[in-house]
Motif scaffolding. Sequence first.
Motif, mmCIF file in Angstrom:
data_model
loop_
_atom_site.group_PDB
_atom_site.id
_atom_site.type_symbol
_atom_site.label_atom_id
_atom_site.label_comp_id
_atom_site.label_asym_id
_atom_site.label_seq_id
_atom_site.Cartn_x
_atom_site.Cartn_y
_atom_site.Cartn_z
ATOM 1 N N THR A 159 -3.275 1.472 -13.587
ATOM 2 C CA THR A 159 -3.464 1.361 -12.410
ATOM 3 C C THR A 159 -4.175 -0.085 -12.104
ATOM 4 O OG1 THR A 159 -5.514 2.212 -12.000
ATOM 5 C CG2 THR A 159 -3.633 3.806 -11.460
ATOM 6 N N ASP A 193 -3.173 8.612 -2.270
ATOM 7 C CA ASP A 193 -4.385 8.895 -1.485
ATOM 8 C C ASP A 193 -4.522 10.338 -1.342
ATOM 9 O OD1 ASP A 193 -6.346 9.314 0.407
ATOM 10 O OD2 ASP A 193 -5.807 7.337 1.493
ATOM 11 N N ASP A 203 -3.546 2.426 -7.127
ATOM 12 C CA ASP A 203 -2.015 1.614 -6.901
ATOM 13 C C ASP A 203 -1.444 1.458 -8.109
ATOM 14 O OD1 ASP A 203 -2.183 1.166 -3.875
ATOM 15 O OD2 ASP A 203 -4.024 0.068 -4.648
ATOM 16 N N LYS A 247 3.516 1.652 -6.095
ATOM 17 C CA LYS A 247 3.022 3.151 -5.258
ATOM 18 C C LYS A 247 1.809 2.933 -4.925
ATOM 19 C CE LYS A 247 6.744 5.152 -8.051
ATOM 20 N NZ LYS A 247 6.668 6.299 -9.220
ATOM 21 N N HIS A 248 1.464 3.776 -3.993
ATOM 22 C CA HIS A 248 0.012 4.171 -3.632
ATOM 23 C C HIS A 248 -0.204 5.646 -3.527
ATOM 24 C CE1 HIS A 248 -4.130 3.587 -1.879
ATOM 25 N NE2 HIS A 248 -3.725 4.379 -1.007
ATOM 26 N N SER A 264 -7.376 -0.169 -10.361
ATOM 27 C CA SER A 264 -7.459 0.462 -8.947
ATOM 28 C C SER A 264 -7.827 1.749 -8.702
ATOM 29 C CB SER A 264 -6.091 0.085 -8.407
ATOM 30 O OG SER A 264 -5.134 0.923 -8.844
ATOM 31 N N THR A 301 -7.748 7.515 -4.918
ATOM 32 C CA THR A 301 -7.005 6.612 -4.587
ATOM 33 C C THR A 301 -6.496 5.655 -5.835
ATOM 34 O OG1 THR A 301 -8.528 5.003 -3.977
ATOM 35 C CG2 THR A 301 -7.632 6.367 -2.229
#
Length: 132
Positions: free
Chosen positions: A65, A100, A93, A97-98, A68, A91
């Motif tokens: 990530t 949560d 990224d 893509k993200h 992140s 969370t």
Amino acid sequence: MAEHEHAQLVRRGYEAFQRGDMDTLRGMMTGDCTHHVPGSHPLSGDYKGIDNIIDGYYTRLSTETDGSFRVELRNIFVDGRGHAMSVHHFTADRGGKHIDEMGGIVFRIVGDKITDLDECVADMEKGNDFWS
């Protein structure tokens, strides 16, 4: 009222994870500890032993990530018999893509060490999509 020692252990673990303090995490687990990750994606499966947990999973969460990945502890429940259950929000990224989501971990604790972590997620399909 003071927080139960198992809740304190879990809280310290989350704090160390957020700081990237893998040495502290290593000291909190037994040598044969296992972290079980749900899903059907490249990071899912069983990570047996401290090195596999730290290097094979936790470090990979960060590298996959680009640093992140964030987790916020929301609550801890204990049974006083060697089990603790956390609820957290996470969370990250990755590759455009993200994610949560909510999740949690069921911890098994012997003495003052974590012996087993069973990770749970609110939406397994979202997790599979994000990590695939």
